[in-house]
Write an enzyme that holds these catalytic residues in place. Structure first.
Site, PDB file in Angstrom:
ATOM      1  N   ILE A  23      -2.313  11.676  11.646  1.00 22.30           N
ATOM      2  CA  ILE A  23      -1.266  11.993  10.681  1.00 22.30           C
ATOM      3  C   ILE A  23      -1.890  12.738   9.505  1.00 22.30           C
ATOM      4  O   ILE A  23      -2.989  12.401   9.049  1.00 22.30           O
ATOM      5  CB  ILE A  23      -0.564  10.709  10.194  1.00 22.30           C
ATOM      6  CG1 ILE A  23      -0.024   9.912  11.398  1.00 22.30           C
ATOM      7  CG2 ILE A  23       0.553  11.048   9.229  1.00 22.30           C
ATOM      8  CD1 ILE A  23       1.004  10.630  12.241  1.00 22.30           C
ATOM      9  N   ASN A  78       1.679  -2.034   5.329  1.00 15.02           N
ATOM     10  CA  ASN A  78       1.022  -0.733   5.452  1.00 15.02           C
ATOM     11  C   ASN A  78      -0.360  -0.705   4.810  1.00 15.02           C
ATOM     12  O   ASN A  78      -1.188   0.125   5.182  1.00 15.02           O
ATOM     13  CB  ASN A  78       1.898   0.354   4.818  1.00 15.02           C
ATOM     14  CG  ASN A  78       1.186   1.682   4.731  1.00 15.02           C
ATOM     15  OD1 ASN A  78       1.025   2.388   5.720  1.00 15.02           O
ATOM     16  ND2 ASN A  78       0.716   2.040   3.530  1.00 15.02           N
ATOM     17  N   LYS A  88      -6.901  -3.380  13.795  1.00 13.17           N
ATOM     18  CA  LYS A  88      -5.610  -2.886  14.265  1.00 13.17           C
ATOM     19  C   LYS A  88      -5.238  -3.496  15.620  1.00 13.17           C
ATOM     20  O   LYS A  88      -4.044  -3.738  15.892  1.00 13.17           O
ATOM     21  CB  LYS A  88      -5.635  -1.357  14.356  1.00 13.17           C
ATOM     22  CG  LYS A  88      -5.799  -0.669  12.997  1.00 13.17           C
ATOM     23  CD  LYS A  88      -4.685  -1.036  12.022  1.00 13.17           C
ATOM     24  CE  LYS A  88      -4.763  -0.231  10.738  1.00 13.17           C
ATOM     25  NZ  LYS A  88      -3.651  -0.531   9.804  1.00 13.17           N
ATOM     26  N   GLY A 102       0.809  -1.211   0.000  1.00 11.98           N
ATOM     27  CA  GLY A 102       0.000   0.000   0.000  1.00 11.98           C
ATOM     28  C   GLY A 102       0.841   1.259   0.000  1.00 11.98           C
ATOM     29  O   GLY A 102       0.607   2.179   0.785  1.00 11.98           O
ATOM     30  N   TYR A 138     -12.362  -1.066  12.080  1.00 10.39           N
ATOM     31  CA  TYR A 138     -10.964  -0.648  11.939  1.00 10.39           C
ATOM     32  C   TYR A 138     -10.194  -0.910  13.231  1.00 10.39           C
ATOM     33  O   TYR A 138      -9.070  -1.427  13.210  1.00 10.39           O
ATOM     34  CB  TYR A 138     -10.927   0.837  11.579  1.00 10.39           C
ATOM     35  CG  TYR A 138      -9.557   1.396  11.276  1.00 10.39           C
ATOM     36  CD1 TYR A 138      -8.913   1.109  10.077  1.00 10.39           C
ATOM     37  CD2 TYR A 138      -8.910   2.238  12.185  1.00 10.39           C
ATOM     38  CE1 TYR A 138      -7.664   1.632   9.787  1.00 10.39           C
ATOM     39  CE2 TYR A 138      -7.665   2.772  11.909  1.00 10.39           C
ATOM     40  CZ  TYR A 138      -7.049   2.467  10.709  1.00 10.39           C
ATOM     41  OH  TYR A 138      -5.803   2.996  10.431  1.00 10.39           O
ATOM     42  N   ARG A 170       0.802   6.075  -1.985  1.00 10.24           N
ATOM     43  CA  ARG A 170       0.466   7.415  -1.483  1.00 10.24           C
ATOM     44  C   ARG A 170       0.572   7.436   0.031  1.00 10.24           C
ATOM     45  O   ARG A 170       0.753   6.404   0.672  1.00 10.24           O
ATOM     46  CB  ARG A 170      -0.952   7.815  -1.909  1.00 10.24           C
ATOM     47  CG  ARG A 170      -2.052   6.915  -1.378  1.00 10.24           C
ATOM     48  CD  ARG A 170      -3.383   7.223  -2.042  1.00 10.24           C
ATOM     49  NE  ARG A 170      -4.449   6.331  -1.572  1.00 10.24           N
ATOM     50  CZ  ARG A 170      -5.292   6.615  -0.582  1.00 10.24           C
ATOM     51  NH1 ARG A 170      -5.182   7.780   0.051  1.00 10.24           N
ATOM     52  NH2 ARG A 170      -6.236   5.782  -0.227  1.00 10.24           N
TER      53      ARG A 170
END
Length: 243
Positions: free
Chosen positions: A185, A87, A156, A12, A152, A15
């Site tokens: 981020i 990633n 994780k 991934g 999500y 970008r």
């Protein structure tokens, strides 16, 4: 680990954080494999001027066959695999009481199962060479949860558990596994938020601002270089989740 000349696969990585990580390893003298589910654009490849040190491979990590091919093609073309950065990830944000089972499963299939697929494929060559570093991109959401991200967060949190277990299993072969848990981020996902929302989020961060993808990338390089760190989760969040 001396990174000069080492081979690094970043899933991934077309970008955002993934691209920043690939750039950081490239700057450290590595050969870098760029990966995405679609063809890698010339704009992305322009970040890596030495074409001999970059390889682009299309592949969906959630598909076990494609994940295995991603690793085998890396070794076929570049001879070895020294560092794997898992990633690739997606979100399907929604409150739990409204979420379909399909939407719950989707991030788990990519973020968690996808990371397992590529890691499992990478273990054989890393075990054989008795060295290697696997770095998983987790999230502070996997540590503390977040409204609207039950899927999500589950993916994780599972990735953190997988990191610690794999670190124990792989240590005997001198293969290390660590995780990075970024906070807020400055990526495309954050930039689309309303200015008021961004300001409110920044107020919750002790350092008062969002991090850049570059700081996450620096952490990945550090974890790859340090031969005596394994099984750890490094939070990069401006103090957001400090105890």
């Amino acid at each position: 680990m001396d990174l000069q000349g080492k081979t690094v696969l970043v899933t991934g990585s077309t970008r955002g954080i993934g691209l920043a990580i690939a750039e950081a390893f490239y700057a450290a003298g590595c050969r870098v494999v760029i990966n995405g589910r679609k063809a890698v654009s010339d704009d992305v490849l322009a970040h890596f001027p030495d074409s001999k040190r970059v390889l682009a491979i299309i592949g969906d990590v959630a598909d076990q066959t494609q994940a295995q091919a991603l690793v085998s093609r890396t070794i076929e073309h570049l001879g070895q695999l020294d560092v794997l950065v898992n990633n690739a990830g997606i979100t399907r944000d929604m409150l739990a009481n409204r979420m379909s089972l399909e939407d719950f499963k989707a991030p788990i299939e990519v973020n968690l199962v996808g990371s397992f697929n590529v890691s499992q494929a990478a273990l054989k060559p890393m075990y054989h060479q008795r060295s290697g570093s696997i770095i998983n991109l987790a999230s502070v959401v996997g540590l503390v949860g977040n409204i609207g991200q039950i899927n999500y967060a589950a993916s994780k949190a599972g990735l953190i558990g997988m990191t610690k277990t794999l670190a124990r299993e792989a240590a005997r072969r001198h293969v290390r596994c660590n995780a990075i848990a970024p906070g807020m981020i400055q990526t495309d996902m954050v930039s689309v938020l309303a200015e008021k929302t961004q300001a409110q989020l920044k107020e919750q961060i002790p350092l008062g601002d969002f991090g850049s993808p570059r700081v996450v990338a620096q952490t990945a390089v550090f974890l790859a270089e340090n031969d005596y760190i394994t099984g750890q989760v490094v939070t990069v969040d401006g103090g957001l989740t400090m105890v």
